[in-house]
Design a protein around this motif. Sequence first.
Motif, mmCIF file in Angstrom:
data_model
loop_
_atom_site.group_PDB
_atom_site.id
_atom_site.type_symbol
_atom_site.label_atom_id
_atom_site.label_comp_id
_atom_site.label_asym_id
_atom_site.label_seq_id
_atom_site.Cartn_x
_atom_site.Cartn_y
_atom_site.Cartn_z
ATOM 1 N N ASP A 64 12.135 0.015 25.775
ATOM 2 C CA ASP A 64 11.120 0.579 24.896
ATOM 3 C C ASP A 64 11.297 -0.065 23.521
ATOM 4 N N ARG A 81 9.319 0.345 20.877
ATOM 5 C CA ARG A 81 8.722 1.096 19.765
ATOM 6 C C ARG A 81 9.723 1.500 18.684
ATOM 7 N N LEU A 117 6.170 2.980 30.870
ATOM 8 C CA LEU A 117 5.512 3.635 29.750
ATOM 9 C C LEU A 117 4.008 3.584 29.963
ATOM 10 N N SER A 126 1.032 1.775 27.683
ATOM 11 C CA SER A 126 1.698 1.013 26.624
ATOM 12 C C SER A 126 0.852 -0.179 26.174
ATOM 13 N N GLU A 156 5.113 -3.393 23.627
ATOM 14 C CA GLU A 156 5.843 -2.129 23.494
ATOM 15 C C GLU A 156 6.922 -1.971 24.559
ATOM 16 N N VAL A 157 6.778 -2.689 25.662
ATOM 17 C CA VAL A 157 7.802 -2.708 26.710
ATOM 18 C C VAL A 157 8.164 -4.164 26.981
#
Length: 203
Positions: free
Chosen positions: A89, A91, A123, A126, A130-131
């Motif tokens: 992740d 973020r 996710l 997403s 972001e991944v």
Amino acid sequence: MAAQMIPVDTTMTIREDIPKYVRLPHQAMGYLEEKIRSAMWWPEVLRVQRSDGLVGTSLLKQIAMSAAIRADERKHEFCWRYKAEVSFDMRPWITNEYPPIPFLSQTDGDIPGRRHSQNPFPLSGSLAGEVRRPDVVIVENEGNRWPGRGAVDHDGMAQWPNLLRLVEVKFPGDTWGKGQEEDYVGIAGDNHHMTVLKVSGGE
């Protein structure tokens, strides 16, 4: 659609002497070279027409290498030094709060010592970037399933930083995506915890 197997040329080489990154830890080259050589028997890509009419592309060499590593992970109940395609992740790192956080399996609830998730889309909804899912993470302590450098997981549980090296393998024809290299350095922590292997030959 079945993939055709092709022989591997004996001139295949693996370069890890990329000045901005470090070389692999002791003994890691032998292990990864074995998986890479096996993967080189597969064609570069498989194109399959989907039901919506679009053509999907899979990088079969990458898939074969990851599958071989994951077989070892399962055999050792994920207490293994090499972890294939851990999803992170990004973020928390994008917002400068925490290091990228590995997604963990939900099959065991929130108990300590969970393995990393093998879901390629952990996710929902997403956005791009972001991944991230690097090819291989090598951990310091194989008895610790946590594959990250951060000290807190998504459930707020404390973890012991365990990421020794992030390894990206570039098979023939594979190139960096937008922002991918910078994000991988973010996962690794710095250039001294990241290795890039460039594979050539075998065609």
